[in-house]
Design an enzyme around this catalytic site. Structure first.
Site, mmCIF file in Angstrom:
data_model
loop_
_atom_site.group_PDB
_atom_site.id
_atom_site.type_symbol
_atom_site.label_atom_id
_atom_site.label_comp_id
_atom_site.label_asym_id
_atom_site.label_seq_id
_atom_site.Cartn_x
_atom_site.Cartn_y
_atom_site.Cartn_z
ATOM 1 N N ASN A 1 14.117 54.870 19.175
ATOM 2 C CA ASN A 1 15.127 53.996 19.695
ATOM 3 C C ASN A 1 15.201 53.176 20.658
ATOM 4 O OD1 ASN A 1 18.025 53.573 19.170
ATOM 5 N ND2 ASN A 1 18.527 54.924 21.117
ATOM 6 N N GLU B 1 14.869 43.110 24.842
ATOM 7 C CA GLU B 1 15.018 44.044 23.925
ATOM 8 C C GLU B 1 13.921 43.833 22.764
ATOM 9 O OE1 GLU B 1 18.617 45.375 22.427
ATOM 10 O OE2 GLU B 1 19.358 46.360 24.351
ATOM 11 N N HIS C 1 17.555 51.289 24.031
ATOM 12 C CA HIS C 1 18.650 51.734 24.620
ATOM 13 C C HIS C 1 18.859 50.523 25.789
ATOM 14 C CE1 HIS C 1 22.345 53.874 26.044
ATOM 15 N NE2 HIS C 1 21.640 53.506 27.309
#
EC number: 2.1.2.2
Length: 305
Positions: A101, A168, A103
């Protein structure tokens, strides 16, 4: 990949996968939101998509639906890209070490939602993003990579979020590529075998005959991870067949995959090679479960799982 919205990180991973040297490919984009905009983008790029609303379904029940689609498409890793739903413990356990994932903070700081507001409220001058493995605890898995992003004077949550998004999109494809590449190493194969073996009831591990061995508490060994055993140059899983007759039959049917291991062979054990590429991990899991049942005490062998 699992998404719930526009899927900007999904897009970054998808387009990075088109590079000739990228070690991963996207086999499915799934969502719990049927009209998620990211599904349209993925479908336009020729990626299979799946969507189903989770409304009215228990968490584990819905995750089983998603898991079935992942299995059907042959997925080996799961990348969460703006998936706004907590995963069930069973799903996390099954995909342990293979589910990641991203974050929008420098974990362990600022877990959960409203991250950028929290960064600004704390008066911090640096924030960033983190890619981590998924565990049952929220935003708490082992960190695989981070990128730092400066907080500028006059930043709002929106302007800060925009710049963190750029970071990201650079970080996530690189980390996923590294994770997938590492999965082809012998150490990664051992970790995968270990996670499958130790997920079985009362399974434990200890070194035996120079190899990591897995046994049932109160029972016998049911598997070994063999690496260059007796100088054969082979990396393999050793498990129990029903006897030398089945052992011979398996080797006759697929002599590239199966072999008669030194020392263990006369007792009916079978070797399953892991070093041939494209490991069928469901096949490995099935053999581990079967061998575990053959080795477990009667009080455990009848357990349904």
């Amino acid at each position: 990949m699992l998404i719930s919205g526009r899927g900007s990180n999904m897009a970054a991973l998808l387009y990075a996968s088109q590079a000739p040297d990228c070690p991963y490919e996207i086999v499915l984009v799934a969502s719990n939101v049927p009209d998620a905009p990211g599904l349209v983008l993925a479908a336009a790029e020729g990626v299979p998509v799946f969507a189903r609303a989770h409304t009215g379904m228990k968490r584990a029940e819905f995750d089983a639906v998603i898991d079935a689609e992942l299995e059907r498409r042959g997925a080996e890793f799961v990348a969460l890209a703006g998936y706004m739903r907590l995963l069930s413990d069973g799903f996390v356990a099954k995909w342990a070490g293979r589910c990641l994932n991203i974050h929008p903070s420098l974990l362990p700081a600022h877990k959960g939602l409203d991250v950028h507001e929290a960064v600004l409220a704390a008066g911090e001058t640096v924030t960033g993003c983190t890619v981590h493995l998924v565990t049952p605890a929220l935003d708490d898995g082992p960190i695989l990579g981070q990128v730092r992003v400066a907080v500028l004077p006059g930043d709002t949550a929106e302007t800060l979020a925009d710049r963190v998004h750029y970071a990201e999109h650079q970080l996530y494809p690189r980390v996923l590529a590294d994770l997938v590449s590492a999965a082809d190493s012998t150490a990664a194969w051992l970790e995968r075998v270990r996670s499958l073996a130790l997920a079985l009831p009362e399974a434990e591990e200890k070194l035996s005959h120079g190899s990591p061995g897995f046994f049932v508490r109160g029972g016998k060994f049911f598997a070994y991870f063999s690496r260059d055993h007796h100088g054969d140059g082979i990396t393999a899983l050793l498990v129990k067949a029903s006897g030398v007759e089945e052992q011979a039959m398996l080797i006759d049917q697929d002599p590239d995959l199966y072999f008669r291991p030194a020392y263990f062979g006369p007792s009916g054990w079978i070797g399953i090679r892991l070093d041939l590429g494209d490991i069928d991990w469901r096949h490995v899991e099935d053999w581990l479960t079967r061998s575990w049942r053959d080795s477990a005490p009667k009080r455990l062998a009848s357990l349904p799982f």
